[in-house]
Design a protein around this motif. Structure first.
Motif, PDB file in Angstrom:
ATOM      1  N   LEU A 152       0.912  -1.406  -0.055  1.00  0.00           N
ATOM      2  CA  LEU A 152      -0.007   0.020  -0.018  1.00  0.00           C
ATOM      3  C   LEU A 152       0.954   1.214   0.149  1.00  0.00           C
ATOM      4  O   LEU A 152       0.405   2.185  -0.839  1.00  0.00           O
ATOM      5  N   ARG A 153       1.986   1.148   0.662  1.00  0.00           N
ATOM      6  CA  ARG A 153       2.773   2.312   0.739  1.00  0.00           C
ATOM      7  C   ARG A 153       3.665   2.489  -0.647  1.00  0.00           C
ATOM      8  O   ARG A 153       3.760   3.732  -0.893  1.00  0.00           O
ATOM      9  N   VAL A 166      -2.069  13.936  -2.805  1.00  0.00           N
ATOM     10  CA  VAL A 166      -2.498  14.155  -1.374  1.00  0.00           C
ATOM     11  C   VAL A 166      -3.117  12.597  -0.921  1.00  0.00           C
ATOM     12  O   VAL A 166      -2.470  12.145   0.401  1.00  0.00           O
ATOM     13  N   SER A 167      -3.942  11.827  -1.844  1.00  0.00           N
ATOM     14  CA  SER A 167      -4.254  10.739  -1.448  1.00  0.00           C
ATOM     15  C   SER A 167      -3.175   9.575  -1.478  1.00  0.00           C
ATOM     16  O   SER A 167      -3.000   8.636  -0.429  1.00  0.00           O
ATOM     17  N   ARG A 171      -6.055   1.793   6.180  1.00  0.00           N
ATOM     18  CA  ARG A 171      -7.006   1.060   5.682  1.00  0.00           C
ATOM     19  C   ARG A 171      -8.154   2.255   5.017  1.00  0.00           C
ATOM     20  O   ARG A 171      -8.429   2.066   3.811  1.00  0.00           O
ATOM     21  N   THR A 172      -8.295   3.386   5.752  1.00  0.00           N
ATOM     22  CA  THR A 172      -9.170   4.453   5.333  1.00  0.00           C
ATOM     23  C   THR A 172      -8.511   5.126   3.933  1.00  0.00           C
ATOM     24  O   THR A 172      -9.150   5.521   3.034  1.00  0.00           O
ATOM     25  N   ALA A 173      -7.261   5.240   4.237  1.00  0.00           N
ATOM     26  CA  ALA A 173      -6.527   5.979   3.205  1.00  0.00           C
ATOM     27  C   ALA A 173      -6.750   5.284   1.946  1.00  0.00           C
ATOM     28  O   ALA A 173      -6.674   5.657   0.869  1.00  0.00           O
ATOM     29  N   ALA A 174      -6.448   3.827   2.009  1.00  0.00           N
ATOM     30  CA  ALA A 174      -6.260   3.040   1.000  1.00  0.00           C
ATOM     31  C   ALA A 174      -7.903   3.107   0.228  1.00  0.00           C
ATOM     32  O   ALA A 174      -8.105   3.062  -0.942  1.00  0.00           O
ATOM     33  N   LEU A 175      -8.893   3.130   0.870  1.00  0.00           N
ATOM     34  CA  LEU A 175     -10.434   3.128   0.532  1.00  0.00           C
ATOM     35  C   LEU A 175     -10.447   4.391  -0.130  1.00  0.00           C
ATOM     36  O   LEU A 175     -11.434   4.307  -1.222  1.00  0.00           O
ATOM     37  N   ALA A 178      -7.065  -0.832 -12.706  1.00  0.00           N
ATOM     38  CA  ALA A 178      -6.114  -1.513 -12.523  1.00  0.00           C
ATOM     39  C   ALA A 178      -5.075  -0.769 -11.069  1.00  0.00           C
ATOM     40  O   ALA A 178      -5.027  -1.603 -10.385  1.00  0.00           O
ATOM     41  N   TRP A 179      -5.143   0.508 -11.037  1.00  0.00           N
ATOM     42  CA  TRP A 179      -4.592   1.086 -10.054  1.00  0.00           C
ATOM     43  C   TRP A 179      -5.421   0.568  -8.937  1.00  0.00           C
ATOM     44  O   TRP A 179      -5.199   0.452  -7.589  1.00  0.00           O
ATOM     45  N   GLY A 180      -6.884   0.541  -8.966  1.00  0.00           N
ATOM     46  CA  GLY A 180      -7.721   0.374  -7.806  1.00  0.00           C
ATOM     47  C   GLY A 180      -7.674  -1.175  -7.471  1.00  0.00           C
ATOM     48  O   GLY A 180      -7.643  -1.357  -6.092  1.00  0.00           O
ATOM     49  N   ALA A 181      -7.276  -1.974  -8.326  1.00  0.00           N
ATOM     50  CA  ALA A 181      -7.296  -3.211  -8.034  1.00  0.00           C
ATOM     51  C   ALA A 181      -6.068  -3.684  -7.225  1.00  0.00           C
ATOM     52  O   ALA A 181      -5.908  -4.530  -6.356  1.00  0.00           O
ATOM     53  N   LEU A 182      -4.929  -2.980  -7.806  1.00  0.00           N
ATOM     54  CA  LEU A 182      -3.737  -2.996  -6.809  1.00  0.00           C
ATOM     55  C   LEU A 182      -3.835  -2.760  -5.502  1.00  0.00           C
ATOM     56  O   LEU A 182      -3.294  -3.315  -4.593  1.00  0.00           O
ATOM     57  N   SER A 183      -4.291  -1.513  -5.314  1.00  0.00           N
ATOM     58  CA  SER A 183      -4.845  -1.169  -3.776  1.00  0.00           C
ATOM     59  C   SER A 183      -5.693  -2.002  -3.211  1.00  0.00           C
ATOM     60  O   SER A 183      -5.420  -2.548  -2.054  1.00  0.00           O
ATOM     61  N   THR A 184      -6.727  -2.458  -3.682  1.00  0.00           N
ATOM     62  CA  THR A 184      -7.563  -3.364  -3.239  1.00  0.00           C
ATOM     63  C   THR A 184      -6.986  -5.027  -2.841  1.00  0.00           C
ATOM     64  O   THR A 184      -7.157  -5.427  -1.706  1.00  0.00           O
ATOM     65  N   GLY A 185      -6.165  -5.280  -3.610  1.00  0.00           N
ATOM     66  CA  GLY A 185      -5.308  -6.365  -3.445  1.00  0.00           C
ATOM     67  C   GLY A 185      -4.477  -6.365  -2.462  1.00  0.00           C
ATOM     68  O   GLY A 185      -4.478  -7.235  -1.533  1.00  0.00           O
ATOM     69  N   ALA A 186      -3.721  -5.166  -2.339  1.00  0.00           N
ATOM     70  CA  ALA A 186      -2.914  -5.221  -1.103  1.00  0.00           C
ATOM     71  C   ALA A 186      -3.632  -4.847   0.074  1.00  0.00           C
ATOM     72  O   ALA A 186      -3.204  -5.394   1.415  1.00  0.00           O
TER      73      ALA A 186
END
Length: 137
Positions: free
Chosen positions: A6-7, A52-53, A67-71, A103-111
């Protein structure tokens, strides 16, 4: 949750966001949006949002804050997919924008949903794996 992933995703998102805020045409051209001052003005806030996100994902303490930042980041990616997929001209531009956003959303979701990994700092095997002894062969 794989906080390291995530980082890394957050850092990449932050860097891209800064780049788009400074040079909006990096997003405008592949999207087919042209490159006049009005387009630049509309895209700079998108770059700042991403910066920022992404920074929030890098800096948030592990746990609910990360978790909130990733969401938030995932929601932005899905929102981009919906808006760009409905508004860009040309089917290939729309599909490309949707694919990249999802794809970027999926990467974050997977992590985010990945099993928690044990840090390798100070522990033999790292990532929860045991250390193989030199005699094991």
């Amino acid at each position: 949750m794989d906080s390291t992933a995530l980082r890394v995703i957050g850092a990449a998102t932050c860097a891209y966001g800064v780049a788009v805020a400074v040079r909006p045409r990096w997003l405008a051209r592949p999207s087919g949006l042209g490159g006049d001052a009005r387009v630049d003005a509309a895209l700079r806030p998108v770059g700042l949002r991403d910066a920022v996100s992404g920074a929030a994902m890098v800096l948030a303490p592990e746990g609910p804050a990360l978790r909130t930042a990733a969401l938030v980041r995932i929601a932005a990616d899905v929102g981009d997919a919906v808006v760009l997929g409905r508004t860009l001209e040309g089917v290939w531009r729309r599909r490309g924008a949707v694919a990249v956003s999802l794809a970027w959303g999926a990467l974050s979701t997977g992590a985010l949903v990945a099993p928690h990994r044990v840090s390798s700092r100070g522990r033999g095997g790292g990532a929860g794996r045991p250390v193989a002894s030199p005699a094991a062969g």
